[in-house]
Design an enzyme around this catalytic site. Structure first.
Site, PDB file in Angstrom:
ATOM      1  CD  GLN A 107       3.157  -4.063   7.957  1.00 46.43           C
ATOM      2  OE1 GLN A 107       3.330  -2.856   7.858  1.00 46.43           O
ATOM      3  NE2 GLN A 107       2.284  -4.701   7.219  1.00 46.43           N
ATOM      4  CB  VAL A 327      -2.389  -4.553  -0.205  1.00 51.32           C
ATOM      5  CG1 VAL A 327      -1.878  -3.569   0.840  1.00 51.32           C
ATOM      6  CG2 VAL A 327      -2.885  -3.780  -1.435  1.00 51.32           C
ATOM      7  CD  GLU A 328       2.237  -3.282   3.765  1.00 48.25           C
ATOM      8  OE1 GLU A 328       2.506  -2.763   4.867  1.00 48.25           O
ATOM      9  OE2 GLU A 328       2.738  -2.895   2.697  1.00 48.25           O
ATOM     10  CB  SER A 329      -3.522  -5.946   4.612  1.00 53.33           C
ATOM     11  OG  SER A 329      -4.073  -5.788   3.313  1.00 53.33           O
TER      12      SER A 329
END
Length: 527
Positions: A107, A327-329
Site C-alpha cells: 500500500q 495508523v497507516e492512514s
C-alpha cells in the site's frame, strides 16, 4: 478568472475511455467518490463502456458493498493493481476465479509511487517487499493464474552493493478524488474528510502523464471563502467537478455514518462516551499483546484484532499518555474506529497524509507494530495476505512490518469454529478450530522470518493459548495459558515442532479478569 468545469456524473464517465488506466483515491469508504463510481458501473451495465480498463488503488476502498466494489465486473476492469481486497468480496472472487489480471503491491509503495511519478521519475526504489510474495523471485505480486504469464511490474535493482525493489511507474489517464468543498475556481478542500490520504501526489502524477482529474464534492462556495492554507488541490489541476446530489448516501464520511465532526477534528468527545470493547478471545489476545509495549513507544495498529481491540485495551488501562498510537492512514492518538471504518479515529492529536506516514514507517520504522496472524511456519514466515483462494492482499502490512523495530502478531491459534471459555484464572478450549495456523510452510510469504532473524528484528506471536518469539534458530515457544495442556493443545496442534524455551512461562492470570483492568500501566512502569 479561471472557472471550474462543473459537470454531471454521466459526463464525467464519458471522460473514461476504453483501455484507459483509472486511479481512485480513498481508504475503506473514506473519501470514496460514490456518485462517480456508481455512474461508471451503471454506464458499463447499460452500454458496455468503459471496458477493459486498468484500475489502480493504493488502499482497500470498500465496505463490502460500495466503493470500488461497483467496478468489480468482468469486462469493465481488465487489470487491477492494488494492495488490499479484504472488504471487497466481489474483487476477491474475481481474482480467485482469474476473471481479472491482478497485481498486489504494498500500500505505501503505491501511495509513494504517485509522488515519484509526479516528479518525473521512472519508478520508485525501496527495500520494502524484498523476500516476500511481492519479490519477482517469488511471485512478483501476481495473485492468480491469469496474471502469472504476464510481464513483471516490479524488478530487483542493485545499487551500492545492495538489493532494492523497483516499482515501475504506472501512467495514469484518469484520477478520481473527493473533497468536502470547492470554490468557483475549483480549489478543493478536504476539511470534513476523516483522512488526508495521498490526494495531491496522485493528482500531480496524472498531470505528469497528461491525464485528467475528476473530483466529487459535497459543497460549492464562492471564491474567497476558502482559506488558501486549507486547499488540498488547487483548482488548476482539476479538469472536472461533480457535485454530489445525494451526500447522505454517496458522500458519507465513512461507511457507518454520514458525518461526525469528532473524526475530522472539528470537535472532541468526552472519553467516557467511547464504548468499552466486549471481552472475548480477541480482546484477551490484545490484552496479552499490549504487555509487549514500553513507555514512550510509537505504535502502529494493523487491521483485525490490532485496530479493533488494542487501542480499546490501551484506553481502558489508562496508558494512552505513555505511548502514541498511529495508523497507516496518518492518524495519531485518540480512539481508533475499527472494522469497516478502519483508519479513522476520534480525539486525534495529529493527522498527516498517507504517503508521509509511510515515509516514517519505511524509514525510521515504528517502535512496535501489532499485526494480524494468518499462518506461521517453522522459519518464522507469516502469511496474512492469502488464505486458500481468498486474496485479501497486503495493504500496509509489508511496508510496516519490514522496518518496525518490534512486530507483535496477534491471532487465534486455530481458525474456523474455535470456541473458548475464559474463567477467572484459566482458559478452556470448548471446541477446536478446523484450520491449523501453525503450518510447515506458509501459502504466501507476507513476512519473511529468515530475514527478520538475520537482522535481529524483535518478533513476538501472541495467541489465546500460547506465545512464541523468533530467535536465531527459528520459532521458540515461551508461554502458555493456564488451563492449557502443552502437549495435546499446543504441540500436537502444530505441523512443526517449535523450539521450547528453557522455562515456559504461564501467562499472567490477571489477563483473565473480565470485569477489571489487568494493571498494564504498572507492567509498563516495571520495564
Amino acid at each position: 478568472m479561471i472557472k471550474a468545469n462543473f459537470i454531471s456524473a454521466a459526463k464525467a464517465v464519458e471522460m473514461i475511455k476504453d483501455e484507459s488506466t483509472l486511479c481512485t483515491i480513498g481508504m475503506t469508504l473514506v473519501s470514496a467518490s460514490e456518485t462517480i463510481l456508481k455512474e461508471i458501473e451503471k454506464n458499463f451495465l447499460e452500454t458496455g463502456h468503459p471496458k477493459n480498463i486498468t484500475l489502480v488503488h493504493s488502499c482497500g476502498q470498500s465496505d463490502r458493498e460500495r466503493g470500488i466494489q461497483h467496478l468489480a465486473h468482468e469486462g469493465l476492469v481488465k487489470r487491477i493493481i492494488g494492495s488490499h481486497w479484504g472488504l471487497q468480496p466481489r474483487w476477491m472472487e474475481m481474482i480467485a476465479e482469474s476473471k481479472v489480471e491482478a497485481f498486489c503491491l504494498p500500500q505505501g509503495q503505491i501511495a509513494q509511487l504517485y509522488r515519484s511519478m509526479a516528479c518525473g521519475l521512472p519508478g520508485k526504489m525501496s527495500k520494502v517487499g524484498l523476500g516476500t510474495f511481492i519479490d519477482p523471485r517469488f511471485e512478483g505480486g501476481k495473485m492468480n493464474e491469469r496474471t502469472k504469464p504476464l510481464n513483471n511490474i516490479v524488478d530487483i535493482l542493485h545499487y551500492d552493493n545492495e538489493e532494492y525493489m523497483f516499482y515501475r511507474a504506472i501512467p495514469l489517464d484518469i484520477v478520481v478524488i473527493r473533497g468536502t468543498a470547492c470554490d468557483e475556481m475549483g480549489n478543493l478542500t478536504t476539511t470534513e474528510e476523516a483522512m488526508k490520504l495521498e490526494v495531491l501526489p496522485a493528482v500531480l502524477a496524472a498531470k505528469r502523464f497528461g491525464g485528467k482529474v475528476i473530483a466529487q464534492v459535497k459543497t460549492v462556495v464562492a471564491n474567497g471563502t476558502i482559506n488558501p492554507k486549507e486547499v488540498t488541490v488547487p483548482g488548476v489541476f482539476i479538469d472536472a467537478i461533480v457535485r454530489c446530489d445525494n451526500p447522505m448516501e454517496d458522500h458519507r464520511q465513512t461507511s457507518s455514518w454520514y458525518y461526525d465532526p469528532s473524526y475530522s477534528g472539528q470537535i472532541r468527545v468526552p472519553n467516557n462516551q467511547i464504548k468499552k470493547a466486549e471481552f472475548n478471545e480477541r480482546k484477551f489476545i490484545a490484552r496479552r499483546g499490549t504487555m509487549e509495549l514500553k513507555k514512550g513507544n510509537v505504535v502502529n495498529l494493523g487491521t483485525g484484532i490490532p485496530n479493533d481491540m488494542v487501542g480499546s485495551v490501551c484506553t481502558e488501562e489508562g496508558i494512552n499518555d505513555d505511548i502514541m498510537i498511529t495508523v497507516e492512514s496518518g492518524i495519531y492518538g485518540g480512539q481508533q474506529a475499527g472494522g469497516i471504518d478502519f483508519g479513522i479515529g476520534q480525539n486525534l492529536v495529529a493527522m498527516i497524509t498517507h504517503h508521509e506516514q509511510m515515509d516514517y514507517y519505511n524509514g525510521a520504522g515504528v517502535d512496535c507494530t501489532f499485526m494480524g496472524l494468518g499462518e506461521l511456519d517453522q522459519e518464522g514466515n507469516v502469511n496474512s495476505t492469502k488464505m486458500g483462494s481468498r486474496c485479501t492482499g497486503a495493504g500496509g502490512f509489508i511496508d510496516i512490518t519490514q522496518n518496525a523495530k518490534k512486530v507483535v502478531f496477534l491471532g487465534t491459534f486455530t481458525a474456523s469454529g474455535a470456541k473458548y471459555r475464559f474463567e477467572k484464572d484459566k482458559l478452556t478450549i470448548l471446541q477446536e478450530g478446523k484450520i491449523r495456523k501453525m503450518v510447515n510452510k506458509v501459502a504466501q510469504i507476507s513476512f519473511n522470518g529468515k530475514i527478520a532473524r538475520e537482522k535481529g528484528q524483535e518478533v513476538v506471536i501472541v495467541t489465546e493459548r500460547a506465545v512464541f518469539k523468533l530467535c536465531k534458530e527459528g520459532v521458540e515457544l515461551i508461554e502458555v495459558a493456564p488451563g492449557i495442556d502443552l502437549q495435546t493443545q499446543v504441540l500436537d496442534m502444530m505441523d512443526f515442532k517449535p523450539i521450547l524455551a528453557e522455562e515456559i512461562k504461564i501467562m499472567n492470570r490477571e489477563l483473565f479478569n473480565k470485569d477489571t483492568i489487568f494493571n498494564l500501566k504498572k507492567i509498563l512502569e516495571g520495564k
